[in-house]
Design a protein around this motif. Structure first.
Motif, PDB file in Angstrom:
ATOM      1  N   ILE A 124      -4.173   5.657  11.651  1.00 38.23           N
ATOM      2  CA  ILE A 124      -3.377   4.478  11.309  1.00 38.23           C
ATOM      3  C   ILE A 124      -3.176   3.553  12.510  1.00 38.23           C
ATOM      4  O   ILE A 124      -3.271   2.326  12.384  1.00 38.23           O
ATOM      5  CB  ILE A 124      -2.015   4.908  10.725  1.00 38.23           C
ATOM      6  CG1 ILE A 124      -2.217   5.641   9.390  1.00 38.23           C
ATOM      7  CG2 ILE A 124      -1.099   3.703  10.527  1.00 38.23           C
ATOM      8  CD1 ILE A 124      -0.947   6.253   8.833  1.00 38.23           C
ATOM      9  N   TYR A 125      -2.940   4.147  13.688  1.00 40.79           N
ATOM     10  CA  TYR A 125      -2.504   3.340  14.821  1.00 40.79           C
ATOM     11  C   TYR A 125      -3.535   3.204  15.947  1.00 40.79           C
ATOM     12  O   TYR A 125      -3.347   2.379  16.836  1.00 40.79           O
ATOM     13  CB  TYR A 125      -1.217   3.925  15.410  1.00 40.79           C
ATOM     14  CG  TYR A 125      -0.047   3.850  14.456  1.00 40.79           C
ATOM     15  CD1 TYR A 125       0.531   2.618  14.129  1.00 40.79           C
ATOM     16  CD2 TYR A 125       0.470   4.989  13.862  1.00 40.79           C
ATOM     17  CE1 TYR A 125       1.597   2.537  13.250  1.00 40.79           C
ATOM     18  CE2 TYR A 125       1.545   4.926  12.980  1.00 40.79           C
ATOM     19  CZ  TYR A 125       2.093   3.695  12.679  1.00 40.79           C
ATOM     20  OH  TYR A 125       3.155   3.603  11.801  1.00 40.79           O
ATOM     21  N   THR A 184       0.680  13.026  -1.431  1.00 45.36           N
ATOM     22  CA  THR A 184       1.656  12.325  -0.577  1.00 45.36           C
ATOM     23  C   THR A 184       1.134  11.008  -0.020  1.00 45.36           C
ATOM     24  O   THR A 184       1.896  10.257   0.593  1.00 45.36           O
ATOM     25  CB  THR A 184       2.086  13.222   0.600  1.00 45.36           C
ATOM     26  OG1 THR A 184       0.965  13.455   1.470  1.00 45.36           O
ATOM     27  CG2 THR A 184       2.610  14.556   0.099  1.00 45.36           C
ATOM     28  N   GLY A 185      -0.187  10.755  -0.187  1.00 44.63           N
ATOM     29  CA  GLY A 185      -0.745   9.513   0.323  1.00 44.63           C
ATOM     30  C   GLY A 185      -1.116   9.598   1.797  1.00 44.63           C
ATOM     31  O   GLY A 185      -0.885  10.623   2.462  1.00 44.63           O
ATOM     32  N   LYS A 186      -1.659   8.513   2.320  1.00 38.98           N
ATOM     33  CA  LYS A 186      -2.079   8.458   3.715  1.00 38.98           C
ATOM     34  C   LYS A 186      -1.237   7.470   4.509  1.00 38.98           C
ATOM     35  O   LYS A 186      -1.720   6.779   5.400  1.00 38.98           O
ATOM     36  CB  LYS A 186      -3.555   8.083   3.804  1.00 38.98           C
ATOM     37  CG  LYS A 186      -4.490   9.056   3.105  1.00 38.98           C
ATOM     38  CD  LYS A 186      -5.936   8.622   3.217  1.00 38.98           C
ATOM     39  CE  LYS A 186      -6.864   9.575   2.475  1.00 38.98           C
ATOM     40  NZ  LYS A 186      -8.293   9.155   2.590  1.00 38.98           N
ATOM     41  N   THR A 187       0.028   7.398   4.201  1.00 37.89           N
ATOM     42  CA  THR A 187       0.937   6.473   4.869  1.00 37.89           C
ATOM     43  C   THR A 187       1.467   7.080   6.160  1.00 37.89           C
ATOM     44  O   THR A 187       1.345   8.293   6.397  1.00 37.89           O
ATOM     45  CB  THR A 187       2.116   6.129   3.948  1.00 37.89           C
ATOM     46  OG1 THR A 187       2.852   7.343   3.669  1.00 37.89           O
ATOM     47  CG2 THR A 187       1.618   5.544   2.630  1.00 37.89           C
ATOM     48  N   TRP A 188       2.109   6.244   6.985  1.00 40.66           N
ATOM     49  CA  TRP A 188       2.670   6.751   8.234  1.00 40.66           C
ATOM     50  C   TRP A 188       3.858   7.678   7.966  1.00 40.66           C
ATOM     51  O   TRP A 188       4.101   8.615   8.726  1.00 40.66           O
ATOM     52  CB  TRP A 188       3.087   5.579   9.132  1.00 40.66           C
ATOM     53  CG  TRP A 188       4.226   4.751   8.600  1.00 40.66           C
ATOM     54  CD1 TRP A 188       4.156   3.629   7.843  1.00 40.66           C
ATOM     55  CD2 TRP A 188       5.629   4.998   8.818  1.00 40.66           C
ATOM     56  NE1 TRP A 188       5.396   3.146   7.548  1.00 40.66           N
ATOM     57  CE2 TRP A 188       6.333   3.956   8.145  1.00 40.66           C
ATOM     58  CE3 TRP A 188       6.359   5.964   9.497  1.00 40.66           C
ATOM     59  CZ2 TRP A 188       7.728   3.888   8.130  1.00 40.66           C
ATOM     60  CZ3 TRP A 188       7.743   5.899   9.496  1.00 40.66           C
ATOM     61  CH2 TRP A 188       8.420   4.869   8.822  1.00 40.66           C
ATOM     62  N   GLN A 189       4.572   7.428   6.855  1.00 41.96           N
ATOM     63  CA  GLN A 189       5.677   8.322   6.511  1.00 41.96           C
ATOM     64  C   GLN A 189       5.162   9.723   6.191  1.00 41.96           C
ATOM     65  O   GLN A 189       5.732  10.733   6.613  1.00 41.96           O
ATOM     66  CB  GLN A 189       6.470   7.772   5.330  1.00 41.96           C
ATOM     67  CG  GLN A 189       7.175   6.452   5.591  1.00 41.96           C
ATOM     68  CD  GLN A 189       6.336   5.253   5.177  1.00 41.96           C
ATOM     69  OE1 GLN A 189       5.104   5.339   5.148  1.00 41.96           O
ATOM     70  NE2 GLN A 189       7.000   4.153   4.849  1.00 41.96           N
ATOM     71  N   SER A 190       4.080   9.766   5.412  1.00 48.01           N
ATOM     72  CA  SER A 190       3.481  11.047   5.059  1.00 48.01           C
ATOM     73  C   SER A 190       2.944  11.755   6.299  1.00 48.01           C
ATOM     74  O   SER A 190       3.095  12.979   6.445  1.00 48.01           O
ATOM     75  CB  SER A 190       2.350  10.836   4.046  1.00 48.01           C
ATOM     76  OG  SER A 190       1.639  12.032   3.821  1.00 48.01           O
ATOM     77  N   THR A 246      -3.894  11.792  10.964  1.00 52.15           N
ATOM     78  CA  THR A 246      -3.632  10.603  10.149  1.00 52.15           C
ATOM     79  C   THR A 246      -2.903   9.534  10.951  1.00 52.15           C
ATOM     80  O   THR A 246      -3.172   8.325  10.795  1.00 52.15           O
ATOM     81  CB  THR A 246      -2.822  10.988   8.902  1.00 52.15           C
ATOM     82  OG1 THR A 246      -3.505  12.026   8.186  1.00 52.15           O
ATOM     83  CG2 THR A 246      -2.643   9.790   7.975  1.00 52.15           C
ATOM     84  N   ASP A 286      -3.233  14.594   1.057  1.00 52.51           N
ATOM     85  CA  ASP A 286      -3.578  13.175   0.920  1.00 52.51           C
ATOM     86  C   ASP A 286      -3.401  12.704  -0.517  1.00 52.51           C
ATOM     87  O   ASP A 286      -2.931  11.588  -0.772  1.00 52.51           O
ATOM     88  CB  ASP A 286      -5.027  12.948   1.362  1.00 52.51           C
ATOM     89  CG  ASP A 286      -5.205  13.033   2.867  1.00 52.51           C
ATOM     90  OD1 ASP A 286      -4.182  13.014   3.577  1.00 52.51           O
ATOM     91  OD2 ASP A 286      -6.357  13.133   3.328  1.00 52.51           O
TER      92      ASP A 286
END
Length: 376
Positions: A201-202, A112-118, A197, A109
């Motif tokens: 997100i979704y 790389t972050g908590k994005t959908w790409q990650s 994750t 986290d």
């Protein structure tokens, strides 16, 4: 009557695994994770995560290397001493397992972050590496799809490795016990973190209660087809007349990856519902209650071994014996383990009696002079 009895036991096993044991396991993990968040450098997430990563892997590697010595705990004849020491052992490896996962998870986290790409990258990389290592079953080997029994003393202290080495003083065994936590467990966490994750997100973001409830319901809905499909996939794998073994392996991996989504959704549902409903106004008290109830609950139902993530399960073992792919048997397995322990104890007692009887016979057959002298 036998079919009815077997059906009742199967239903009870399902309810025990999905509603009781898994709840205790997730309670402990959520509580232990929260305790580390609160007390281990809360203002420096990076340092806290690296410490967890180092500590967790160190304990897991050390536990694997010393399993030949820790297994001596089961030789204690005093039931109370054995019970306390074995549960302390489980508690230590359970907290180390949580620390290991928290370290890997939070470091991903952080970097790389908590994005959908990650999240997608984490899911795909984790699944791909574990499939290449041929141990996808390890991802799935979590409650509620896998129940470990504390009454099974033969397996309580056993830790398997990816290389399948035996517990002995050899470089191969050392490499196995080091490789399994650092490589296999790491990519298992990568898989779980990616799928978790994506759900964050979704799946109703911002509505924790609804999101957790939907995740839990989805896992229960997936339970029936997952359990039924194992009776289709295992005979298919065992059928050696299938010439194209690559297709067999691909189909097996597809099933195992899909089945692994169930425990992730199940854990997430229980976890988020705890965050939303279990004393949300007092985070500190909430995590300690969760931590304590989770471990005590696991101990009381004699399934505390289900809490830690240990060892490695090889996909190549599927179909080579009569053991089920998904093991949620609780009551039947508990009875079998207790009967086994009693049989072992009885056989040991008989052996001791045979030894005493043999010694008495030898003493009776000794010359009178020798016997008289030795008793002076």
């Amino acid at each position: 009557m036998e079919h009815i009895s077997a059906a009742i036991i199967a239903v009870c096993d399902f309810l025990m695994s999905f509603l009781v044991i898994s709840t205790c396991v997730v309670f402990f993990w959520r509580g232990s994770w929260g305790v580390l968040d609160l007390y281990l450098y809360p203002s420096n997430v990076e340092l806290s995560s690296w410490i967890c990563f180092a500590y967790g892997n160190f304990v897991m590697i050390l536990t694997g290397l010393l399993q030949k010595y820790t297994s001596r705990i089961k030789k204690f004849k005093n039931v109370v001493v054995y019970f306390v020491l074995s549960r302390v052992y489980i508690y230590i490896i359970a907290t180390a397992s949580v620390a290991q996962w928290r370290g890997i998870w939070n470091l991903q986290d952080h970097y790389t972050g908590k994005t959908w790409q990650s999240a997608i990258s984490s899911f795909v990389i984790g699944a791909s590496v574990i499939c290449c290592l041929r141990c996808v079953k390890t991802i799935m080997a979590a409650s509620p799809l896998m129940v470990s029994h504390d009454t099974d003393s033969a397996k309580l202290f056993r830790i398997t490795g990816r290389l399948g080495s035996k517990a002995r003083c050899s470089p191969w065994f050392v490499a196995d016990m080091v490789m399994t936590p650092l490589l296999v467990h790491t990519f298992v966490v990568v898989f779980w973190r990616g799928l978790w994750t994506l759900m964050n997100i979704y799946l109703y973001p911002g509505e924790d209660t609804l999101s957790g409830l939907f995740s839990l319901v989805a896992s229960l809905a997936l339970a029936f087809p997952t359990l039924i499909c194992q009776h289709i996939i295992v005979p298919f794998v065992k059928n050696h007349s299938n010439k194209n073994r690559i297709c067999v392996v691909l189909l097996l991996n597809l099933y195992l990856v899909m089945a692994s989504c169930l425990p992730v959704a199940h854990w997430r549902g229980i976890w988020i519902l705890q965050d939303a409903l279990l004393i949300p106004e007092n985070k500190q008290f909430s995590v300690w209650v969760s931590h304590t109830l989770g471990f005590l609950g696991g101990v009381l139902v004699l399934s505390a071994k289900s809490i830690p993530v240990l060892g490695c399960l090889l996909d190549s073992s599927i179909g080579k014996d009569d053991r089920p792919l998904i093991s949620i048997a609780y009551f039947k397995q508990m009875r079998d383990n207790i009967c086994y322990q009693k049989n072992v104890k009885c056989s040991n007692d008989l052996d001791d009696k045979d030894v005493v009887s043999k010694e008495n016979t030898e003493n009776n057959n000794k010359p009178i002079e020798f016997t008289f002298i030795t008793h002076l």
